[in-house]
Scaffold this motif. Structure first.
Motif, short mmCIF file in Angstrom:
data_model
loop_
_atom_site.label_atom_id
_atom_site.label_comp_id
_atom_site.label_asym_id
_atom_site.label_seq_id
_atom_site.Cartn_x
_atom_site.Cartn_y
_atom_site.Cartn_z
N GLY A 123 63.80 -23.52 24.83
CA GLY A 123 63.24 -23.96 23.57
C GLY A 123 64.30 -24.56 22.67
O GLY A 123 65.45 -24.79 23.08
N PHE A 135 68.15 -28.48 22.81
CA PHE A 135 66.91 -27.93 23.36
C PHE A 135 67.19 -27.50 24.78
O PHE A 135 67.88 -28.20 25.52
CB PHE A 135 65.82 -29.02 23.32
CG PHE A 135 64.44 -28.48 23.47
CD1 PHE A 135 63.64 -28.25 22.36
CD2 PHE A 135 63.91 -28.23 24.73
CE1 PHE A 135 62.35 -27.76 22.49
CE2 PHE A 135 62.62 -27.74 24.87
CZ PHE A 135 61.83 -27.50 23.75
N LYS A 151 55.64 -25.51 29.79
CA LYS A 151 55.31 -25.40 28.37
C LYS A 151 56.46 -25.88 27.48
O LYS A 151 56.22 -26.49 26.45
CB LYS A 151 54.87 -23.99 27.99
CG LYS A 151 55.98 -22.98 27.86
CD LYS A 151 55.44 -21.63 27.42
CE LYS A 151 56.58 -20.67 27.20
NZ LYS A 151 56.15 -19.35 26.80
N HIS A 152 57.69 -25.62 27.84
CA HIS A 152 58.82 -26.08 27.02
C HIS A 152 58.99 -27.59 27.12
O HIS A 152 59.46 -28.23 26.18
CB HIS A 152 60.11 -25.34 27.40
CG HIS A 152 60.03 -23.88 27.10
ND1 HIS A 152 60.02 -23.38 25.83
CD2 HIS A 152 59.92 -22.82 27.91
CE1 HIS A 152 59.92 -22.07 25.86
NE2 HIS A 152 59.86 -21.70 27.12
N ARG A 154 56.46 -29.60 27.33
CA ARG A 154 55.43 -30.09 26.39
C ARG A 154 55.93 -29.98 24.95
O ARG A 154 55.69 -30.87 24.13
CB ARG A 154 54.14 -29.31 26.58
CG ARG A 154 53.39 -29.68 27.82
CD ARG A 154 51.99 -29.02 27.84
NE ARG A 154 51.59 -28.85 29.22
CZ ARG A 154 51.70 -27.71 29.91
NH1 ARG A 154 52.15 -26.62 29.34
NH2 ARG A 154 51.33 -27.67 31.17
N GLU A 155 56.60 -28.88 24.65
CA GLU A 155 57.16 -28.69 23.30
C GLU A 155 58.18 -29.79 22.99
O GLU A 155 58.19 -30.35 21.89
CB GLU A 155 57.81 -27.31 23.20
CG GLU A 155 58.43 -27.03 21.85
CD GLU A 155 59.18 -25.70 21.80
OE1 GLU A 155 59.87 -25.47 20.79
OE2 GLU A 155 59.09 -24.89 22.75
N ARG A 158 56.42 -32.95 22.12
CA ARG A 158 55.89 -32.92 20.75
C ARG A 158 57.01 -33.19 19.74
O ARG A 158 56.82 -33.93 18.78
CB ARG A 158 55.22 -31.58 20.46
CG ARG A 158 53.83 -31.45 21.05
CD ARG A 158 53.10 -30.22 20.52
NE ARG A 158 53.79 -28.98 20.79
CZ ARG A 158 53.69 -28.27 21.92
NH1 ARG A 158 52.90 -28.70 22.89
NH2 ARG A 158 54.35 -27.15 22.07
N LEU A 159 58.18 -32.58 19.96
CA LEU A 159 59.31 -32.81 19.06
C LEU A 159 59.75 -34.26 19.07
O LEU A 159 60.10 -34.82 18.04
CB LEU A 159 60.50 -31.93 19.44
CG LEU A 159 60.41 -30.47 19.11
CD1 LEU A 159 61.65 -29.74 19.62
CD2 LEU A 159 60.26 -30.26 17.62
N ASP A 162 57.76 -36.13 16.72
CA ASP A 162 58.00 -35.86 15.30
C ASP A 162 59.05 -36.82 14.75
O ASP A 162 59.92 -37.28 15.48
CB ASP A 162 58.53 -34.44 15.09
CG ASP A 162 57.46 -33.38 15.29
OD1 ASP A 162 56.27 -33.74 15.38
OD2 ASP A 162 57.83 -32.20 15.37
#
Length: 182
Positions: A123, A135, A151-152, A154-155, A158-159, A162
């Motif tokens: 993360g 990260f 899942k990380h 995907r995170e 998303r970042l 941003d």
């Protein structure tokens, strides 16, 4: 001499950093080319690239705002063959300060721990290099399949979307202490 060249440019959104090029990747002269490696399929799945690239297309990753490097540039093989002398922490730090990506994403906990100098979880990290957020991703290697969880990834996607990673929005971020590498 580097096993594979860095794929870097100023201002990239994400630079991916592994421990070292794997044996299959060195033989194919392409990043993340080992059998069962989930790197390229995952980039497409989480929409960091618009389609799945073949490992031999690695140089084209720049057009998607992404880059590639490794902590150990002069050796290939699995993590178990790497020793302290192989890791070029200062070289990676210099590259990050020069090219200033928004995010440096380690593609394994081992790479992150060797660079940062302490145990990590996957993360977004609290540490930065200059204005670059750090990260940690689970390894996409076929050898690490039992620990695989996208899942990380995907995170991270998303970042990337941003305007600014959350760590940059806080004044209380910490910078890496480089004194322990002298």
């Amino acid at each position: 001499m580097s096993v594979l060249p860095d794929i870097l440019a100023p201002g990239l959104a994400v630079v991916f950093c592994g421990s070292a090029v794997g044996t299959a990747s060195a033989l194919r002269r392409a990043y993340y080319a080992g059998p069962g490696n989930a790197f390229w399929p995952t980039l497409a799945e989480v929409e960091l690239t618009p389609c799945q690239l073949a490992p031999e297309e690695y140089k084209s990753i720049l057009k998607y705002g992404l880059g590639l490097t490794d902590l150990a540039k002069t050796i290939s093989g699995s993590d178990h063959v790497l020793t302290e002398k192989h890791f070029d922490r200062n070289g990676l730090r210099t590259k990050v300060l020069r090219y200033r990506p928004r995010i440096l994403a380690f593609t394994s906990k081992r790479a992150a721990e060797e660079f940062i100098g302490h145990p990590v979880d996957c993360g977004l990290m609290g540490e930065t290099i200059g204005e670059t957020a750090l990260f940690v991703l689970p390894s996409p290697s076929g050898a690490a399949r039992r620990y695989w969880d996208p899942k990380h990834w995907r995170e991270l996607a998303r970042l990337r979307g941003d305007a600014e990673p959350p760590v940059m929005r806080h004044r209380s971020r910490s910078r890496l202490n480089w004194a322990h590498w002298r």
